[in-house]
Design an enzyme around this catalytic site. Structure first.
Site, mmCIF file in Angstrom:
data_model
loop_
_atom_site.group_PDB
_atom_site.id
_atom_site.type_symbol
_atom_site.label_atom_id
_atom_site.label_comp_id
_atom_site.label_asym_id
_atom_site.label_seq_id
_atom_site.Cartn_x
_atom_site.Cartn_y
_atom_site.Cartn_z
ATOM 1 C CE LYS A 179 -1.926 3.031 1.925
ATOM 2 N NZ LYS A 179 -1.731 4.440 1.506
ATOM 3 N N GLY A 232 6.558 4.934 8.489
ATOM 4 C CA GLY A 232 5.777 6.163 8.489
ATOM 5 C C GLY A 232 5.854 6.857 9.827
ATOM 6 C CB SER A 233 3.793 9.538 11.165
ATOM 7 O OG SER A 233 2.498 8.988 11.043
ATOM 8 N N GLY A 237 1.943 4.548 13.150
ATOM 9 C CA GLY A 237 2.635 3.331 13.583
ATOM 10 C C GLY A 237 1.951 2.691 14.784
ATOM 11 C CD GLU A 254 12.786 0.376 9.682
ATOM 12 O OE1 GLU A 254 13.310 1.347 10.285
ATOM 13 O OE2 GLU A 254 13.415 -0.644 9.374
ATOM 14 C CB CYS A 288 13.032 8.432 8.585
ATOM 15 S SG CYS A 288 14.068 7.325 7.625
ATOM 16 C CD GLU A 385 10.345 12.682 11.600
ATOM 17 O OE1 GLU A 385 9.146 12.381 11.792
ATOM 18 O OE2 GLU A 385 11.143 11.917 11.055
HETATM 19 P P1 NAD Z 1 2.223 8.467 7.569
HETATM 20 O O1 NAD Z 1 2.334 7.680 8.819
HETATM 21 O O2 NAD Z 1 1.220 9.555 7.504
HETATM 22 O O3 NAD Z 1 1.912 7.515 6.319
HETATM 23 C C1 NAD Z 1 2.686 6.386 6.026
HETATM 24 C C2 NAD Z 1 1.832 5.354 5.337
HETATM 25 O O4 NAD Z 1 0.813 4.929 6.236
HETATM 26 C C3 NAD Z 1 1.117 5.868 4.083
HETATM 27 O O5 NAD Z 1 1.077 4.838 3.117
HETATM 28 C C4 NAD Z 1 -0.279 6.151 4.603
HETATM 29 O O6 NAD Z 1 -1.259 6.069 3.599
HETATM 30 C C5 NAD Z 1 -0.440 5.035 5.595
HETATM 31 N N1 NAD Z 1 -1.470 5.304 6.632
HETATM 32 C C6 NAD Z 1 -1.937 6.499 7.069
HETATM 33 N N2 NAD Z 1 -2.898 6.312 7.994
HETATM 34 C C7 NAD Z 1 -3.033 4.978 8.150
HETATM 35 C C8 NAD Z 1 -3.834 4.163 8.980
HETATM 36 N N3 NAD Z 1 -4.723 4.681 9.834
HETATM 37 N N4 NAD Z 1 -3.686 2.812 8.919
HETATM 38 C C9 NAD Z 1 -2.774 2.265 8.079
HETATM 39 N N5 NAD Z 1 -1.995 2.987 7.240
HETATM 40 C C10 NAD Z 1 -2.120 4.330 7.283
HETATM 41 O O7 NAD Z 1 3.686 8.995 7.302
HETATM 42 P P2 NAD Z 1 4.176 9.959 6.154
HETATM 43 O O8 NAD Z 1 3.771 11.343 6.494
HETATM 44 O O9 NAD Z 1 3.784 9.400 4.837
HETATM 45 O O10 NAD Z 1 5.764 9.774 6.296
HETATM 46 C C11 NAD Z 1 6.520 10.549 7.127
HETATM 47 C C12 NAD Z 1 6.930 9.783 8.351
HETATM 48 O O11 NAD Z 1 7.551 8.553 7.994
HETATM 49 C C13 NAD Z 1 7.994 10.537 9.124
HETATM 50 O O12 NAD Z 1 7.732 10.457 10.497
HETATM 51 C C14 NAD Z 1 9.268 9.785 8.779
HETATM 52 O O13 NAD Z 1 10.300 9.922 9.716
HETATM 53 C C15 NAD Z 1 8.785 8.394 8.686
HETATM 54 N N6 NAD Z 1 9.731 7.579 7.908
HETATM 55 C C16 NAD Z 1 10.465 6.636 8.555
HETATM 56 C C17 NAD Z 1 11.402 5.894 7.852
HETATM 57 C C18 NAD Z 1 12.231 4.844 8.518
HETATM 58 O O14 NAD Z 1 12.806 4.038 7.821
HETATM 59 N N7 NAD Z 1 12.333 4.813 9.822
HETATM 60 C C19 NAD Z 1 11.572 6.110 6.489
HETATM 61 C C20 NAD Z 1 10.807 7.082 5.872
HETATM 62 C C21 NAD Z 1 9.877 7.812 6.598
#
Ligand code: NAD
Length: 483
Positions: A179, A232-233, A237, A254, A288, A385
């Site tokens: 996804k 993601g965030s 998470g 992550e 990240c 962050e």
């Molecule tokens: P996000 O958490 O908003 O979204 C990430 C993914 O989760 C997207 O595909 C989104 O559609 C999905 N998502 C959103 N709500 C959801 C839900 N309720 N249930 C399941 N999936 C859902 O994050 P973002 O804004 O896209 O990315 C930025 C964040 O990601 C930052 O905090 C960054 O540090 C982190 N990040 C971490 C790494 C790592 O390897 N540690 C790498 C890249 C980004």
């Protein structure tokens, strides 16, 4: 359909069970460099996720699940070759979709190829062990695929994250449901197209774009999933981990970071300088593992700050295809978040600022990079962050103080130490609370071969390197009594 994808794939479609399907509804596809709508993508729903999970299950118990490790490896290698052949096209797609300057997008496409090569080569080197046990026994372990793995990825590094997560899962014999983020899913679709052409059996990779709270939430709560890899965030998470808990499936998280680079008084500044700045502004700070905090020994604070400021003054911001040092942020929302932080730091010292190109489209989501100092370590801009091109310089007097500041955010993804003192290098490598520590270098997001992941609120589990294959398998112990 976006002109960018014309003749290759239709950006509105989903890839399920080896076939392209039109969704019931679509979402707008935006170019962050202009703010303009350039097409549409699928708004995948529960039915699409059900179909993708069913297709993955069939693949995992069918042709893909029965393939030998060497055969799996060969398919991944072939995907890697085909990605390499299309690096420029992939880079262009990512640049348009993410707003990432072309050179940086190209590096991501090459990393995707490298992940396929690495995991292709690793597939048939994943082995169990024999265990000495009681007289008359032979005991061994089998590393079995988990089954169907879910991969929820963000918009900032789609190709790199797909490579490390889907690549590792496929190498270990799983079938996958991906996804991608609603803000950036073009290279996920391009990857599906390449994987299909490279001979990956139908159902082994399914791609369902859609909203996080719809397709993402349905996927993470789906009873047909055996493992979730989420990048993601932190708030999302947490939600994903709760959903995984209901089904009692493992999850790799992550999450975000506030990564420090620690510059001691004996650091080789000429060597450090490019890493100090680039690791903060790469991908407009939307990384990240961005080095968003630079801790500097007080004896050299002014010198380091001055040299970083000189570099900042030369930074130019503009459309991704112009390939300047910094591109736009992903969205108007992300720009609002970053500008909100900048306002909260209005009382701090602004040491230098980059420049937005005069001809940058007015609708693009541009933010000039900022180099700041004057914050206490507990200041919100030194703790949270920001996910934008903002770096904070923090002075320290002693090694203990540096460690306390570096470890003082609750996050712990990557850290670096710059010093010529070998004993200090060893001590700091142990004392810094992070999943990766770099000594006299820094690799934000780099290192296909290097296990990567968080400590504390940066997440848990490891991806990249061989280590990832352990997450994507489960261990079975077989005890044979033969006398
Ligand atoms: P996000 O958490 O908003 O979204 C990430 C993914 O989760 C997207 O595909 C989104 O559609 C999905 N998502 C959103 N709500 C959801 C839900 N309720 N249930 C399941 N999936 C859902 O994050 P973002 O804004 O896209 O990315 C930025 C964040 O990601 C930052 O905090 C960054 O540090 C982190 N990040 C971490 C790494 C790592 O390897 N540690 C790498 C890249 C980004």
């Amino acid at each position: 359909m976006s002109g960018a994808t014309a003749g290759w794939f239709d950006s509105r479609e989903m890839f399920i069970d080896g076939a392209w399907r039109m969704p019931a509804e679509t979402l707008p596809l935006e170019d962050p460099s202009t703010g303009g709508q350039i097409g549409a993508i699928a708004r995948g729903g529960a039915g699409d996720i059900d179909a993708a999970v069913a297709a993955a299950r069939a693949a995992q118990t069918g042709e893909w699940g029965r393939a030998t490790a060497a055969e799996r490896g060969r398919v991944l290698m072939r995907i890697g070759e085909m990605v390499r052949a299309r690096v420029d096209e992939l880079a262009r797609l990512e640049a348009i979709d993410v707003g990432k300057p072309l050179t940086q997008a190209r590096n991501d496409a090459i990393a995707l190829a490298r992940y396929m090569e690495f995991y292709g080569g690793a597939a048939d080197k994943l082995m169990g062990e024999t265990i000495p046990y009681l007289d008359g026994y032979t005991v061994y372990t089998l590393r079995e695929p988990r089954g169907v793995t879910a991969h929820i990825v963000p918009w900032n590094y789609p190709m790199q994250i797909i490579g490390r997560s889907v690549g590792g899962a496929l190498a270990a014999g799983n079938a996958t449901v991906l996804k991608p983020a609603e803000e950036a899913c073009l290279t996920a679709l391009a990857f599906a197209r390449i994987a299909g052409e490279a001979g990956l059996p139908a159902g082994a990779l399914n791609v369902v774009p859609g909203l996080g709270e719809e397709a993402g939430a349905v996927l993470s709560a789906h009873p047909g999933i055996d493992h979730i890899s989420f990048t993601g965030s932190l708030p999302v998470g947490r939600a994903v981990q709760r959903a995984a808990g209901e089904n009692v499936v493992p999850v790799t998280l992550e999450l975000g970071g506030k990564s420090p680079q620690v510059v001691f008084e004996d650091a080789d500044l000429d060597a450090a300088l490019p890493f100090l700045v680039n690791a903060g502004i790469q991908n407009a700070g939307q990384t990240c593992s961005a080095a968003s905090r630079i801790l500097i020994h007080r004896a050299r604070f002014d010198e380091v700050a001055g040299r970083m400021a000189e570099r900042y003054a030369t930074l130019r911001v503009g459309p991704a295809l112009r390939d300047l040092e910094v591109g736009p942020l992903i969205s108007a929302r992300q720009r609002e978040i970053v500008e909100g932080y900048i306002r909260r730091g209005a009382d701090l010292d602004l040491l230098a600022q980059g420049r937005i190109a005069e001809d940058a489209p007015t609708g693009g989501h541009y933010v000039a990079p900022r180099l700041l100092s004057g914050a206490a370590p507990g200041h919100v801009l030194a703790q949270e962050e920001i996910f934008g091109p903002v770096q904070m310089l923090l002075p320290f007097e002693s090694e203990d103080e540096a460690v306390a500041i570096a470890n003082g955010t609750g996050l712990g993804l990557v850290a670096a130490v710059w010093t010529g003192d070998g004993a200090r290098q060893m001590r700091l490598a142990r004392r810094l609370r992070a999943g990766q520590v770099f000594v006299n270098n820094y690799g934000a997001g780099g290192g296909v071969e290097l296990p990567f992941g968080g400590v504390g609120k940066s997440g848990h589990g490891r991806e990249k390197g061989f280590e990832a294959l352990y997450s994507f398998t489960r261990l079975k112990t077989v005890a044979c009594l033969h006398g």
